[in-house]
Design an enzyme around this catalytic site. Structure first.
Site, PDB file in Angstrom:
ATOM      1  N   CYS A 155      -4.081  -5.699  -1.911  1.00 15.20           N
ATOM      2  CA  CYS A 155      -4.303  -6.934  -1.130  1.00 15.20           C
ATOM      3  C   CYS A 155      -5.158  -7.028  -2.283  1.00 15.20           C
ATOM      4  CB  CYS A 155      -4.374  -6.688   0.180  1.00 15.20           C
ATOM      5  SG  CYS A 155      -5.020  -8.076   1.088  1.00 15.20           S
ATOM      6  N   HIS A 158      -0.651  -4.020   3.106  1.00 15.21           N
ATOM      7  CA  HIS A 158      -1.751  -2.736   3.283  1.00 15.21           C
ATOM      8  C   HIS A 158      -0.973  -1.488   3.893  1.00 15.21           C
ATOM      9  CE1 HIS A 158      -5.651  -4.975   3.045  1.00 15.21           C
ATOM     10  NE2 HIS A 158      -4.756  -6.027   3.512  1.00 15.21           N
ATOM     11  N   GLU A 176      -2.029   1.337   4.089  1.00 20.17           N
ATOM     12  CA  GLU A 176      -2.972   3.007   4.594  1.00 20.17           C
ATOM     13  C   GLU A 176      -3.201   1.702   5.993  1.00 20.17           C
ATOM     14  OE1 GLU A 176      -4.043  -0.337   3.051  1.00 20.17           O
ATOM     15  OE2 GLU A 176      -6.019  -1.330   3.014  1.00 20.17           O
TER      16      GLU A 176
END
Lengths: 234, 83
Positions: free
Chosen positions: A89, A206, A208
């Site tokens: 990002c 994302h 994560e």
């Protein structure tokens, strides 16, 4: 068993650093530390994560000021040594601004901040970041951004295609690449790319946030696991 | 002295903000507005009195930082004394 050392770079305004740290430390059980944006010594790390957020408030342009942070020289050197860097990002935006990845980011064509799960198709599973996937796999990973509309010149796009550097593309749940499944207007539905050497990856979604089933899914975990695998095999 | 630069999206790059502004102008009654592109103006105060040198500095700032060469064009507009 040898552990891989990750660094999570923190710029003023980064806010996804802790999520990345947590995945590496508690889910993957590897070594990880934060790297403050003014540090210059990152020699003993194997991989770097440039996390999401709003470095410098996105002032001027997202990532435009962070690219001049003192740590960026060390990151260039890190990249030249063939170590792995993943920009997520805002991290992707910073890598684009400093030229470690080619292209640029525009505001989403919807003019809105889009925050939801999207489907991505794996276009190239021959990278240190995607070796644990297969080409054509469809994964569900969230995006959360206002400037995720990837742009590159027509010549640049041809080069990316030819060199197989487009890694993730926005798609339907079944893997169909169509404009209806493009959340931000990105050229060619591009969600993530690598550099020429293949050791730097930038992606808007994302991973994560999708590394554990208890947190809604683990489709993103294999990106980090692939990085670990790559380092351990060297 | 102050130098004023304009940063705008390159021709051919989609400007959804400009499109939204255009539609709003049309809705306001300015129906003959055919296109709008939105950019930014940056004013820089520099301690220098030579106009040529000021322009050169402003151009360099634009090339290195103020404009993103992939998506944006810039133009150094004018130099004037600080009020």
């Amino acid at each position: 068993m040898k552990k891989v050392s990750f660094g999570v770079v923190v710029f003023p305004g980064s806010n996804c650093d802790m999520d990345c740290y947590y995945v590496i430390k508690d889910v993957l059980k590897q070594k990880v530390r934060y790297v403050w944006h003014q540090e210059k010594n990152i020699h003993n790390l194997d991989c770097l994560i440039l996390p999401g957020g709003f470095s410098y408030g996105d002032y001027l342009r997202a990532g435009a000021i962070a690219r001049f942070s003192p740590v960026m020289d060390a990151i260039r050197d890190f990249v030249e040594r063939g170590k792995l860097v993943i920009g997520i990002c805002n991290g992707f935006q910073i890598l684009l601004e400093c030229g470690l990845l080619e292209g640029g980011m525009l505001r989403n064509r919807t003019l809105t901040f889009v925050c939801r799960d999207v489907y991505l198709r794996i276009e190239n599973a021959n990278t240190p970041f995607t070796s644990l996937y297969s080409k054509g796999d469809v994964v569900k990973i969230p995006i959360a951004h206002n400037e995720g509309n990837y742009y590159i010149s027509p010549e640049g796009l041809e080069k990316l295609k030819k060199e197989e550097r487009i890694i993730f593309r926005y798609c339907s749940p079944k893997g169909e690449i169509e404009d209806a499944f493009n959340p931000n207007g990105s050229l060619y539905n591009i969600a993530g790319i690598t550099n020429r050497e293949g050791n730097v990856l930038g992606m808007m979604p994302h991973p994560e946030r999708k590394s554990e089933d208890i947190l809604s899914g683990k489709d993103g975990r294999a990106i980090f696991e692939s990085m670990v695998r790559f380092i351990l095999k060297r | 002295m102050k130098v004023r630069v304009i940063i705008k999206l390159k021709n051919g790059v989609l400007d959804p903000q400009g499109q939204a502004v255009m539609k709003a102008l049309n809705a306001l009654g300015f129906r003959d507005v055919k296109d709008v592109r939105v950019g930014k103006v940056i004013e820089i105060s520099i301690e220098d009195t030579d106009e040529k040198s000021l322009r050169e500095k402003a151009e360099e700032m634009c090339k290195k930082f103020l404009a993103n060469p992939v998506t944006e064009d810039f133009e150094v507009l004018e130099v004037k004394k600080e009020e």
